[in-house]
Design an enzyme around this catalytic site. Structure first.
Site, PDB file in Angstrom:
ATOM      1  N   GLU A  31       1.088  -0.674  -0.039  1.00 50.50           N
ATOM      2  CA  GLU A  31       0.303  -0.014   0.111  1.00 50.50           C
ATOM      3  C   GLU A  31       0.551   0.996   0.223  1.00 50.50           C
ATOM      4  OE1 GLU A  31      -2.762  -0.367   2.981  1.00 50.50           O
ATOM      5  OE2 GLU A  31      -4.428   1.323   2.017  1.00 50.50           O
TER       6      GLU A  31
ATOM      7  N   GLU B  20       1.817   1.443  -3.503  1.00 48.04           N
ATOM      8  CA  GLU B  20       0.976   1.991  -4.345  1.00 48.04           C
ATOM      9  C   GLU B  20       1.117   3.644  -3.625  1.00 48.04           C
ATOM     10  OE1 GLU B  20      -3.144   0.242  -4.021  1.00 48.04           O
ATOM     11  OE2 GLU B  20      -3.613   1.925  -5.450  1.00 48.04           O
TER      12      GLU B  20
ATOM     13  N   CYS C 103      -8.564  -2.460   3.138  1.00 47.35           N
ATOM     14  CA  CYS C 103      -8.367  -3.544   3.878  1.00 47.35           C
ATOM     15  C   CYS C 103      -9.951  -3.434   4.680  1.00 47.35           C
ATOM     16  CB  CYS C 103      -6.901  -3.675   5.172  1.00 47.35           C
ATOM     17  SG  CYS C 103      -6.993  -1.763   5.961  1.00 47.35           S
TER      18      CYS C 103
ATOM     19  N   SER D  71      -7.305   1.903  -2.912  1.00 44.84           N
ATOM     20  CA  SER D  71      -6.192   1.433  -2.773  1.00 44.84           C
ATOM     21  C   SER D  71      -6.118  -0.068  -3.609  1.00 44.84           C
ATOM     22  CB  SER D  71      -5.300   1.022  -2.140  1.00 44.84           C
ATOM     23  OG  SER D  71      -4.581  -0.007  -1.935  1.00 44.84           O
TER      24      SER D  71
ATOM     25  N   LYS E 104     -15.654  -9.837   6.786  1.00 44.31           N
ATOM     26  CA  LYS E 104     -15.020 -10.516   6.130  1.00 44.31           C
ATOM     27  C   LYS E 104     -15.102 -11.872   5.642  1.00 44.31           C
ATOM     28  CE  LYS E 104     -11.306  -7.548   7.985  1.00 44.31           C
ATOM     29  NZ  LYS E 104     -10.283  -6.952   6.430  1.00 44.31           N
TER      30      LYS E 104
ATOM     31  N   GLU F  53     -15.738 -10.727   2.559  1.00 45.26           N
ATOM     32  CA  GLU F  53     -15.477 -10.967   1.526  1.00 45.26           C
ATOM     33  C   GLU F  53     -14.345 -12.039   1.363  1.00 45.26           C
ATOM     34  OE1 GLU F  53     -11.638  -9.433   3.638  1.00 45.26           O
ATOM     35  OE2 GLU F  53     -10.560  -7.764   2.326  1.00 45.26           O
TER      36      GLU F  53
ATOM     37  N   GLU G 190     -13.615 -12.268  -6.832  1.00 48.15           N
ATOM     38  CA  GLU G 190     -12.023 -12.333  -6.945  1.00 48.15           C
ATOM     39  C   GLU G 190     -11.253 -12.727  -5.918  1.00 48.15           C
ATOM     40  OE1 GLU G 190     -14.621 -10.246  -6.048  1.00 48.15           O
ATOM     41  OE2 GLU G 190     -15.044  -8.112  -7.128  1.00 48.15           O
TER      42      GLU G 190
ATOM     43  N   CYS H 245     -10.888  -2.067  13.760  1.00 49.92           N
ATOM     44  CA  CYS H 245     -10.922  -3.488  14.308  1.00 49.92           C
ATOM     45  C   CYS H 245     -11.842  -3.960  15.531  1.00 49.92           C
ATOM     46  CB  CYS H 245     -11.015  -4.487  13.473  1.00 49.92           C
ATOM     47  SG  CYS H 245     -10.368  -4.218  11.531  1.00 49.92           S
TER      48      CYS H 245
HETATM   49  S1  SF4 Z   1     -14.030  -5.249  11.665  1.00 48.66           S
HETATM   50 FE1  SF4 Z   1     -15.512  -3.289  11.073  1.00 48.66          FE
HETATM   51  S2  SF4 Z   1     -14.024  -2.017  10.386  1.00 48.66           S
HETATM   52 FE2  SF4 Z   1     -12.627  -4.281  11.438  1.00 48.66          FE
HETATM   53  S3  SF4 Z   1     -12.684  -4.917   8.658  1.00 48.66           S
HETATM   54 FE3  SF4 Z   1     -14.972  -5.924   9.915  1.00 48.66          FE
HETATM   55  S4  SF4 Z   1     -16.191  -4.330   9.448  1.00 48.66           S
HETATM   56 FE4  SF4 Z   1     -14.053  -3.204   8.963  1.00 48.66          FE
END
Ligand code: SF4
Ligand SMILES: Cc1cc2nc3c(=O)[nH]c(=O)nc-3n(C[C@H](O)[C@H](O)[C@H](O)COP(=O)(O)O)c2cc1C
Ligand code: SF4
Ligand code: SF4
Ligand code: SF4
Ligand code: SF4
Ligand code: SF4
Ligand code: SF4
Ligand code: SF4
Ligand code: FES
Ligand code: FES
Ligand code: FES
Lengths: 159, 617, 585
Positions: free
Chosen positions: C283, C286, C303, C323, C362, C365, C370, C508
């Site tokens: 990052e 970049e 992220c 990014s 996540k 995600e 991708e 987080c």
């Molecule tokens: S815990 Fe919250 S801030 Fe951290 S990656 Fe997950 S959604 Fe984003």
């Protein structure tokens, strides 16, 4: 039912022309949209949310709160039975029961052929004529089950 | 327009309309007034108007004008046509009757007897004021209803319309206005009876330059139609009152929140607002003064709770109509957080008259604690269904029996219900209570907005409580636990009792839960929702007990507990019931004893009401 | 700040003196008097709806709710009278009459606020029974399950979604008894504008909202002898997991956590922080490239998957600012199935990668299309939240609090202090600055604590001078704040060069997968600060505090990727985004 999305979009442009993008216009816009389409198609709610820059969930929250708004189309002939106190005391429950029995649908439902739907209202303001029912806005006062049957028979024979 | 110009219109118009109020009017002109309230409109009064106009035009008749008006009050006799100045009162008129009225009455001055109305005691009534219905009434809020054409602002001006506004703007300070309203003793007609002057005076201490005035025309009480009738019959009255208040509290914008189910009222309000702007009663520099004020209409979309003032504010803001917490009260933080006065339609309707006639005039009417008059929508099992305005302190018996003409079909009075879903049932023994806010509360009911439903002995009080609870369950906003879940459980217990499955335990739970919902709910809806249950439990407990203990419903309304039967002793074989039955459940040949096939009967009670010999019950 | 006026009142006979802005509930807490609450969530949901906190106040009609009634001079409050207790009890009974009551199989068994109250009120029998309003479940999203049968309509979730995140993906729909929490046109959360952040879960007092539980799948992988299961844990997990085992908030339980993971049977226990070091070097590279070669600025960190989903839905035209770096655990997953598999001689097809995250987004995600390599292998196979890991540890009867400490395993166990602070808002920025500044100036800068980007504020901005050039940076957390910053970016008015975005307020450590704190704890303890302090403490104690100085990372670049930002690095460590239509569902 298939929604004609392009038509909904263009019909709504006309409505939007009359209102600013302030959130407090939501109910008025919904009211106009419903009078255009007869109900509130999902596409219309999406367009309205976008126009007023609010979340669709908020729009839906409002739509589902107010009993005037409906997200399903009504029948060609919508039968509204008044369940206001004045009508209830004069026996409108019997008319509602009869309507459900005759058309074999529940309150809020529509016959499979899309011809009839039933809903209830709480006082249309014609209490002097209680009990009252309406078909597409036309008021039938001093109703009895028999009179209801006669009126329905008439509509059954209509296109 | 200047005040002088308005005065000129008033003089010219007043002379023109003199025959509306002066039965000794010497001229030859006649006005045919046709009720265009919702009741009469539903029974086709606009067709009657058209028909009169057609005939008059066709025949080129002079000196006759056809006028639409608001509700005359006696809606159950509609459509109503009144000929002025002689005041002849025709009831249940149809378009086919128009020719005859023109031919006989207008051309020859002869009354069409067959269209005259029969009073409850059988006497034929010629004139409006001969009807017992009108004798004990006093019309203040309704003074223009049925007199003027609500769609013509000049007719309103003719009868002193906008005179109070002119007086306020030119002769009175803001405090003067508030003082007059305070001294008059006017209390809110929307239900709670809060002193109106006091409410306005709260606004004085608010320094925010933006303030609002709101008219609550939601009228959610099912079976009440006072506010609607005022808006339909005299919309300018409300506009004038709100503008006066705007001046007194320093507001610049007003909103009228009206149910979309009232299309006629909405349309007339729209017309009135347009005309008021044209004539300079709304907008910038009203009547040439520094004061500016304007009014907008907002439509309700079918939620009883939006009559509650804070829910109404949410709804005007375009949101779900969920009540806010109080405090802060709207006077401090209302629409968009700005100080806001909210009053009910009927409250507003009194304001211009109070300004014109003075506080003393107003507070000489009524009782110790409640001044002026109250409009009731009288309905249910009573002969004269309609709109009634009486001085506070009139007894229920007077309203129901003298004005309302008593109970039809020779039935017995059982209970009267005031205050709609928040109110209670009043039994025979309390009929002589002079009604005002306090006395109604004492007997377990409330004034509410003015719905007054009369019930005869064919009505089951448990079923009635169930009806109201059903209404509440579908109208609760769902925000707080006691009302959202509690009222549903109350409804379920009542249904169980009506179905004959109730137990003593249920009765106990019903009472306890009702009291809990009253104390624990967030807003007025929940806090009053169990009132119909509590009052029927109090006055008609034995009916509950019969349902639970004997599994019987003495009124015969609870279908699962009753059978419709023909008493063979009494049956004369007239065959009327068989013909009337919608499901062919009745068997029997003319002249023979009839009987009912229970497997077919849907208990619609049509036959019960049909049998001339009262053989069916 | 001027001292607030104090008012005196009596609660249950005890004299209390509190600032006049206090509610009766806060005053009672100050006097150590407990009043039960359900709908109250300080500053987020103060709507007086559940009616649990009713009290008697002399001179006031009915029973006012203490959570929203302000104190007043001379007030006399009674919190536990017969009337109050009976009413509260009936409120509970009513709630239970429309509730699933299957605590034994409920995710919140033991941590449920409703369950606690029932226990306290000694409820044995519910007088009222009746029809249920709504009992359906939405489990279509990879992250969140909504179970209407357990919802008590306290609206803490909708208030959070609206007031904290400004998304309004969920709202109360219908009316009266039919009211329920719902989405636009009753669709699945997966199909609407929900960004799957899970903040609503953190707010929910009951089991009506919970993470999609993937622990069973992880157990299956662990017990499959064919599979080589590698687990990695995010920085925020170690400073929160102890809470699930009775340790104080803000305990760094890294050593015990690693031991527990090994005992659970994972084949390797790695640290996502190593992945974070990769993210930083990529990052920062970049960013330096954009800065020097006239790329799109401001550059915005990428992220946080909720943020990505939010941007794709709400700022589809501005995705060029993001990014292209994958998030740390995805990078790490990609490395595990390529470089590491090769190095360790394991068939990548047999590797199962599991991420333990403070986050439920996540999970989503990891399912994005991708996030797959050229052989069709997912970078990360399963994501479990801190809560799920805690449950797995409990399942295996591991006495967590008394475990011995152990270290992450080599060769991927080494990480820097820079990576650790990823867990708190501002951390990514600080870590990136440490590296970017060094890269640009070509030296080892010693002043590396960027205090301006730390702390609880939703939007933090500062300017740093690198090589004589001013870099304007902004750190923002909580979507409500993100909108403000992004509207400027969208209108081309933003004068920042580099923006860090974290969806969860505080970063987080306050993620949607973290241990849930009840309403009282949230009102009385600064959870964010305690957890953040633990994170910064790890950084302070680290010997290496800059990502580009991580020897492991540099070794892998030498052996595999080549340069920072090389095309191979792009292939494995970067991704791309695609606009989504917000109002069309
Ligand atoms: S815990 Fe919250 S801030 Fe951290 S990656 Fe997950 S959604 Fe984003
Ligand atoms: C559930 C509920 C429904 C109400 N409905 C109405 C209504 O339909 N019309 C009305 O004027 N007031 C209604 N009210 C009373 C209003 O909240 C408010 O008190 C009133 O509009 C104030 O005006 P007033 O002081 O002139 O009466 C309702 C109150 C409650 C609690
Ligand atoms: S009492 Fe009923 S209407 Fe009033 S806030 Fe509570 S749920 Fe809504
Ligand atoms: S109650 Fe109705 S259905 Fe039954 S017999 Fe009488 S008319 Fe027929
Ligand atoms: S209407 Fe009455 S009298 Fe006539 S047949 Fe029926 S039951 Fe007998
Ligand atoms: S939400 Fe709470 S009370 Fe309900 S089932 Fe789960 S643990 Fe039990
Ligand atoms: S607490 Fe009661 S219901 Fe729950 S597992 Fe134990 S015995 Fe069963
Ligand atoms: S996950 Fe986040 S965006 Fe989705 S409903 Fe919950 S709080 Fe709202
Ligand atoms: S889902 Fe949870 S937080 Fe949301 S209203 Fe229901 S119980 Fe409350
Ligand atoms: S109650 Fe039915 S019209 Fe009023
Ligand atoms: S509506 Fe015509 S008299 Fe009432
Ligand atoms: S009403 Fe106070 S906690 Fe819900």
């Amino acid at each position: 039912m298939e929604e004609n999305k392009e038509k909904i979009d263009s019909d709504l442009q006309e409505v939007f022309g009359k209102y600013t993008r302030d959130k407090d216009n939501l109910i008025k816009v919904l009211e106009e949209a419903q009078s255009k389409f007869g109900y509130l198609p999902q596409r219309a709610m999406e367009d309205i949310a976008e126009y007023l820059q609010m979340s669709l969930a908020e729009v839906y929250g409002v739509v589902s709160f107010y009993s005037r708004f409906t997200t399903t189309p009504k029948g060609k002939y919508n039968i509204s039975i008044c369940l206001g106190t004045a009508c209830f005391v004069k026996g409108s429950q019997a008319i509602l029961d009869r309507a459900k029995e005759r058309l074999k649908i529940e309150e809020g439902g529509m016959t499979p052929d899309g011809k009839f739907s039933i809903d209830t209202v709480r006082c249309v303001g014609a209490c002097g004529l209680a009990p009252v029912f309406m078909i597409n806005g036309e008021v039938y006062g001093k109703a009895t089950v028999k009179k209801f049957d006669e009126v329905i028979d008439e509509y059954m024979n209509k296109e | 327009m200047t005040i002088e110009e308005i005065e000129n219109i008033r003089k010219r118009k007043r002379a023109e309309l003199d025959l509306r109020v002066n039965s000794n009017y010497p001229g030859v002109e006649r006005h045919i007034l046709i009720c265009h309230g919702t009741g009469c409109t539903s029974s086709k009064s606009p067709k009657i108007l058209e028909e009169f106009n057609r005939i008059i035009k066709e025949r080129n008749i002079e000196n006759v004008r056809v006028i639409m008006t608001g509700c005359f009050g006696l809606c159950s006799k509609g459509p109503i046509v009144i000929i002025r100045p002689d005041d002849t009162f025709y009831s249940m008129v149809t378009p086919a009757d128009c020719e005859e009225i023109i031919d006989k009455h207008i051309m020859k001055g002869e009354v069409v007897d067959r269209l005259l109305c029969k009073d409850v005691d059988g006497t034929i009534v010629h004139r409006l004021d001969e009807l017992n219905f009108y004798k004990k009434q006093k019309r203040i809020a309704l003074h223009n209803c049925g007199v003027i054409n609500p769609e013509d602002i000049e007719e309103y001006i003719a009868f002193d319309g906008y005179k109070a506004l002119a007086k306020v703007l030119t002769e009175m300070s803001q405090d003067d206005v508030i003082n007059v309203i305070t001294d008059s003793g006017l209390r809110g007609r929307g239900g709670a009876g809060f002193p109106t002057g006091k409410k306005w005076s709260f606004m004085k201490t608010e320094t925010d330059p933006v303030k609002y005035v709101v008219c609550n025309a939601d009228e959610g009480d099912p079976g009440a139609f006072m506010d609607r009738s005022i808006l339909e019959g005299d919309p300018n009255n409300i506009l004038e009152a709100m503008t006066i208040c705007g001046y007194a509290v320093g507001a610049c914008r007003g909103f009228i929140y009206v149910r979309a189910e009232y299309p006629i009222a909405v349309k007339r309000l729209e017309i009135a607002i347009r005309q008021a702007r044209e004539y300079g009663f709304l907008g910038e520099h009203i009547l040439g003064t520094d004061f500016s004020f304007d009014i907008e209409i907002r439509l309700g979309a079918g939620a009883f709770v939006c009559g509650e003032e804070t829910a109404l504010l949410e709804s005007i803001e375009g949101k779900r109509g969920q009540p806010r917490l109080k405090p802060p009260f709207p006077a401090h933080s209302g629409l968009w957080g700005k100080p806001t006065v909210i009053n009910n339609v009927e409250t507003w309707a009194n304001v211009p008259r109070i300004i014109l006639n003075g506080a003393e005039w107003y507070n000489s009417i009524g009782t110790e604690t409640s001044k002026g008059t109250k409009v009731f929508a009288l309905g249910g099992n009573v002969n004269n269904v309609g709109l009634v305005e009486v001085p506070m302190g009139t007894t229920l018996r007077e309203i129901i029996f003298d004005i309302g003409g008593g109970i039809p079909n020779g039935r017995k009075f059982k209970a009267a219900q005031t205050g709609g879903p928040s109110g209670g049932c009043i039994p025979e023994q309390n009929l002589d209570t002079p009604i005002d806010y306090e006395s109604l509360k004492e007997i377990g009911s409330m004034m509410g907005s003015g719905g007054l439903i009369v019930m005869d002995d064919t009505k089951c009080m448990v079923n009635l409580a169930r009806f109201y609870q059903d209404f509440i369950v579908s109208e609760s906003c769902g925000k707080c636990t006691p009302c959202r879940i509690g009222t549903k459980r109350l409804l379920e217990i009542l249904t169980k009792i009506c179905d004959g499955n109730g137990t003593e335990e249920d009765l106990k739970n019903l009472e306890e839960l009702s009291n809990m919902v009253v104390t624990a709910s967030l807003c007025g809806l929940g806090q009053t929702a169990p009132n119909p249950i509590l009052s029927t439990l109090k006055f008609f407990r034995e009916e509950y007990e019969e349902h639970v203990r004997d599994k019987s419903c003495r009124a015969g309304e609870c279908k699962k507990l009753t059978k419709i039967m023909i008493d063979e002793e009494k049956c004369k074989g007239c065959d009327l019931c068989r013909k009337a039955c919608p499901v062919e459940a009745i068997e029997g040949a003319p002249g023979e004893k009839h009987h009912i096939d229970q497997s077919k009967c849907i208990k619609c009670r049509t036959c019960v009401n049909t049998c001339p010999f009262k053989a069916i019950s | 700040m001027s001292e607030e006026k104090l008012v005196n009142l009596t609660i249950d006979g005890i004299q209390v003196s509190v600032p006049e802005s206090y509610t009766v509930l806060e005053a009672a807490r100050k006097a150590n008097i407990e009043i039960p609450t359900l709908c109250y969530l300080k500053e987020i949901n103060e709507i007086g709806a559940c009616r649990m906190c009713l009290v008697e106040i002399e001179g006031m009609r009915g029973l006012p709710t203490s959570c929203i009634t302000k104190v007043a001079e001379g007030m006399v409050v009674h919190t536990h009278t017969d009337k109050v207790m009976k009413t509260r009890r009936t409120v509970l009974e009513l709630l239970l009459s429309n509730h699933d009551k299957d605590c034994l199989t409920c995710r919140r068994n033991g941590s449920c606020e409703l369950q606690k109250l029932c226990e306290k009120f000694n409820i044995h029998d519910i007088r009222f029974k009746g029809e249920r309003s709504r009992t359906d479940t939405d489990d279509l999203s990879p992250s969140i399950v909504r179970d209407n049968g357990k919802c008590i309509l306290c609206r803490r979730c909708t208030a959070t979604c609206k007031n904290v995140q400004n998304i309004c993906a969920i709202e109360t729909i219908n009316r009266g008894y039919e009211s329920c929490i719902g989405t636009a046109c009753d669709k699945s959360l997966n199909d609407v504008d929900c960004i799957l952040c899970g903040q609503c879960i953190e707010s929910c007092p009951t089991g009506a909202l919970h993470e999609k539980d993937d622990s069973e799948k992880v157990w299956e992988a662990i017990h499959d002898p064919e599979k080589y299961v590698i687990v990695q844990t995010a920085p925020a997990v170690r400073v929160a997991i102890g809470e699930e085992f009775g340790m104080p908030i803000g305990t760094n339980a890294k050593g015990k956590m690693v031991t527990a993971l090994k005992r659970l049977g994972f084949d390797k226990v790695f640290d996502t922080n190593t992945g974070a070091d990769f993210t930083i070097v990529e990052e920062a590279t970049e960013f330096v490239d954009r800065l020097t070669n006239g790329g799109v600025l401001p550059m915005i960190t990428s992220c946080c998957p909720s943020w990505i989903r939010f941007a794709e839905l709400n700022y589809p035209d501005d995705l060029g600012h993001l990014s292209s770096c994958k998030s740390p655990h995805q990078m790490f997953g990609a490395i595990l199935k390529s470089y590491y598999a090769n190095k360790a001689g394991i068939d990548p097809n047999k590797i199962v990668t599991v991420s333990v995250m403070p986050c439920v987004a996540k999970k989503y995600e990891a399912t994005r299309e991708e996030m797959e390599n050229e052989n069709g292998l997912r970078d990360v196979d399963y994501v479990i939240s801190t809560r799920e890991l805690a449950r797995m540890i409990k399942q295996n009867d591991i006495d967590f609090a008394n475990l011995e400490d152990s270290e992450f395993e080599d060769p991927m166990g080494e990480a820097t202090g820079a990576a650790a602070i990823f867990g708190a808002t501002g951390g990514v920025m600080e870590a990136a600055l440490r590296t970017a500044a060094d890269l640009v100036e070509g030296r080892d800068i010693q002043e590396i604590n960027y205090e301006a980007v730390r702390g609880e504020k939703g939007i933090k901005e500062t300017t740093v001078t690198v090589n004589g050039k001013e870099i304007r940076i902004c750190v923002v957390s909580g979507i409500k704040n993100v909108r403000k910053v992004m509207d400027e970016v969208h209108e081309g008015k933003s004068n920042y060069d580099f923006i860090e975005v974290m969806t969860c307020p505080g970063g987080c450590i306050m993620g949607g997968g973290q241990p849930i704190k009840n309403s009282k704890t949230r009102a009385t303890v600064d959870v964010r600060k305690l957890r953040a302090d633990a994170i910064y403490d790890i950084d302070e104690k680290s010997t290496i505090r800059k990502s580009h100085q991580n020897p492991q990372v540099n070794k892998i670049y030498e052996e595999f990727f080549g340069q920072y930002g090389s095309s191979l690095a792009h292939k494995y460590l970067h991704t791309h985004y695609s606009p989504k239509q917000k109002y069309r569902f």
